[in-house]
Design a protein around this motif. Sequence first.
Motif, PDB file in Angstrom:
ATOM      1  N   TRP A 168      15.720   8.447 -16.454  1.00  0.00           N
ATOM      2  CA  TRP A 168      16.752   9.414 -16.806  1.00  0.00           C
ATOM      3  C   TRP A 168      16.416  10.070 -18.142  1.00  0.00           C
ATOM      4  O   TRP A 168      16.484  11.285 -18.288  1.00  0.00           O
ATOM      5  CB  TRP A 168      18.117   8.720 -16.891  1.00  0.00           C
ATOM      6  N   TYR A 169      16.030   9.249 -19.123  1.00  0.00           N
ATOM      7  CA  TYR A 169      15.688   9.771 -20.452  1.00  0.00           C
ATOM      8  C   TYR A 169      14.456  10.678 -20.366  1.00  0.00           C
ATOM      9  O   TYR A 169      14.438  11.763 -20.939  1.00  0.00           O
ATOM     10  CB  TYR A 169      15.438   8.615 -21.414  1.00  0.00           C
ATOM     11  N   ASN A 199      15.282  14.090 -18.914  1.00  0.00           N
ATOM     12  CA  ASN A 199      15.980  14.947 -19.871  1.00  0.00           C
ATOM     13  C   ASN A 199      15.074  15.367 -21.017  1.00  0.00           C
ATOM     14  O   ASN A 199      15.165  16.483 -21.518  1.00  0.00           O
ATOM     15  CB  ASN A 199      17.235  14.245 -20.400  1.00  0.00           C
ATOM     16  N   ALA A 237      14.094  19.307 -21.853  1.00  0.00           N
ATOM     17  CA  ALA A 237      14.641  19.879 -23.091  1.00  0.00           C
ATOM     18  C   ALA A 237      13.674  20.915 -23.656  1.00  0.00           C
ATOM     19  O   ALA A 237      12.475  20.700 -23.685  1.00  0.00           O
ATOM     20  CB  ALA A 237      14.892  18.776 -24.112  1.00  0.00           C
TER      21      ALA A 237
END
Length: 122
Positions: free
Chosen positions: A51-52, A55, A59
């Motif tokens: 998940w990290y 993202n 970004a």
Amino acid sequence: MLQRWVHTLWALLLLASVAQAQFQFFENMFGGHRQEHARQEPQNVASDSSWYQKNWEGARCNNYLCPGTLACVHFPHHCPCPHDTVEEKVELGEGSAVCVSKGGYKPGEAARKIELARKGLI
């Protein structure tokens, strides 16, 4: 003969419906609806970093992307604390900063304690 056949058919249908109801009862009693219930509740975040990473990769930042908050800032020491309601950012000098739990009831208490620790006084 026809009446007997109708009675037999009704008896079979009655037995089938009772058996179906019994299986539904035991299925519900022993957790048959857990999967249905789990679909209604939000899922926990995965225990890996996917998940990290997703993202992070999605970004967009022209300057510095803060690893803890994914905020886009000009310099690393400008990164905000992830939990600013309970953390205080203390700049250590030379462009570095740390986020520490707020200490005491006065603003700047955490910074004061870090400075005392750096001087070896606590």
